[in-house]
Design an enzyme around this catalytic site. Sequence first.
Site, PDB file in Angstrom:
ATOM      1  N   GLY A   1      53.408  20.305  31.411  1.00 19.36           N
ATOM      2  CA  GLY A   1      53.995  19.112  30.486  1.00 19.36           C
ATOM      3  C   GLY A   1      53.707  19.236  28.983  1.00 19.36           C
TER       4      GLY A   1
ATOM      5  N   GLU B   1      47.950  16.384  38.749  1.00 23.84           N
ATOM      6  CA  GLU B   1      48.347  14.999  38.420  1.00 23.84           C
ATOM      7  C   GLU B   1      47.708  14.149  39.499  1.00 23.84           C
ATOM      8  OE1 GLU B   1      52.463  15.599  37.965  1.00 23.84           O
ATOM      9  OE2 GLU B   1      52.094  16.469  35.841  1.00 23.84           O
TER      10      GLU B   1
ATOM     11  N   LYS C   1      58.789  16.124  40.424  1.00 21.87           N
ATOM     12  CA  LYS C   1      57.942  14.878  40.207  1.00 21.87           C
ATOM     13  C   LYS C   1      58.729  13.578  40.615  1.00 21.87           C
ATOM     14  CE  LYS C   1      55.354  17.802  37.023  1.00 21.87           C
ATOM     15  NZ  LYS C   1      54.404  17.986  36.098  1.00 21.87           N
TER      16      LYS C   1
ATOM     17  N   HIS D   1      48.398  19.240  43.554  1.00 15.25           N
ATOM     18  CA  HIS D   1      48.628  19.205  42.114  1.00 15.25           C
ATOM     19  C   HIS D   1      47.760  18.358  41.150  1.00 15.25           C
ATOM     20  CE1 HIS D   1      51.227  18.636  38.532  1.00 15.25           C
ATOM     21  NE2 HIS D   1      51.858  19.322  38.896  1.00 15.25           N
TER      22      HIS D   1
ATOM     23  N   ASN E   1      59.350  21.420  40.822  1.00 20.36           N
ATOM     24  CA  ASN E   1      58.760  20.326  41.085  1.00 20.36           C
ATOM     25  C   ASN E   1      59.352  18.984  40.426  1.00 20.36           C
ATOM     26  OD1 ASN E   1      56.964  17.986  41.616  1.00 20.36           O
ATOM     27  ND2 ASN E   1      55.088  19.076  40.504  1.00 20.36           N
TER      28      ASN E   1
ATOM     29  N   SER F   1      54.787  24.489  31.876  1.00 22.13           N
ATOM     30  CA  SER F   1      55.433  24.849  30.708  1.00 22.13           C
ATOM     31  C   SER F   1      56.276  26.201  30.816  1.00 22.13           C
ATOM     32  CB  SER F   1      54.901  24.628  29.152  1.00 22.13           C
ATOM     33  OG  SER F   1      54.287  23.381  29.235  1.00 22.13           O
TER      34      SER F   1
ATOM     35  N   GLU G   1      47.916  26.489  37.796  1.00 22.39           N
ATOM     36  CA  GLU G   1      48.526  25.819  36.769  1.00 22.39           C
ATOM     37  C   GLU G   1      47.380  25.408  35.875  1.00 22.39           C
ATOM     38  OE1 GLU G   1      52.415  24.052  38.041  1.00 22.39           O
ATOM     39  OE2 GLU G   1      50.903  22.758  39.153  1.00 22.39           O
TER      40      GLU G   1
END
Length: 318
Positions: A237, A161, A77, A159, A75, A277, A231
């Site tokens: 991240g 985010e 992003k 996701h 991904n 990560s 996730e």
Amino acid sequence: MSVVASTAASVVAPAAPSFVGLRRVKGPGALSRDVEAHPSVTLATSVRGARASRGASSRCVATMAGTGKFVVGGNWKCNGNTASITQLVKDLNKGEIDADVDVIVAPPMLYLPKVQSTIDRQFKLSAQNCWVSEGGAFTGEVSAEMLADANVPWVILGHSERRALCGESDEFVGKKVAYAIKNGLSVMACIGETLQERESGATQDVCRRQLQAIVNELSAGDWEKVVIAYEPVWAIGTGKVATPEQAQETHAGIRAFMASAVSQDVASKVRIQYGGSVNGQLQELAKQEDIDGFLVGGASLIGDAFITICNSAKYNTY
Ligand code: PEP
């Protein structure tokens, strides 16, 4: 503002998939807690031929199916520009993938056509989002029909985010997944708990709640087009990877939930990626029996690192 699903997307149910093959589960142990919570689940517990003779006699076997092939997604992003993406594609094309693995890359929308025309065919393409229904007056969005028309076969949905920053609710994500599948796309559907939820012991409840919203919208056959990406938000991240044990435990719980909420066949077949990560602990994570792949953010922007992650598929022997 919370994004509210206003579509009445109807899901066309394809013919039920036929399932073949075997998947080992760690004896009554791995799933027993969830099986108790969901009495409708019954696992086939026979030990079969070759595996039994290889010393797996203490394990039970649940029927499963599909390719079960390891699947790694990258991904990208909202990162990159023409120069860096050109370089990344070059680096990926140079890399040698010598494991049996499906590899999918998700560049920013604007660069999809460029990547599509320059990347090797072994890399499948994904978008990072699409709209919940047919296109129209939805400024800034892209529809599932457009992705299909542009030969982009995959999309990442749900996701964390987008859930956190764009206010996408569980129900909205469920409808998006259904609409994307109805339009022929395959979906990496993301779920996962925040740090606070993990610390309060709510990990499985959160995963189940997020999955239930997708289950509500899909027929059993639709799950052939879904990869679940677990996730944990606290690992995304942050450089903080879930331990192989933490990831395996959650993946096993997800599979048990799928057995009760959809069917044993679908539970056995659906591929579950770990994301957060991913870079260290590759071998140990890939070895876990309910980890069927990775969804990678930061490290997918570095050609060699991503190729190494793809090749970790060789440690997965399930
Ligand atoms: C992600 O955002 O999907 C992700 C896994 O990111 P990272 O690998 O950077 O943690």
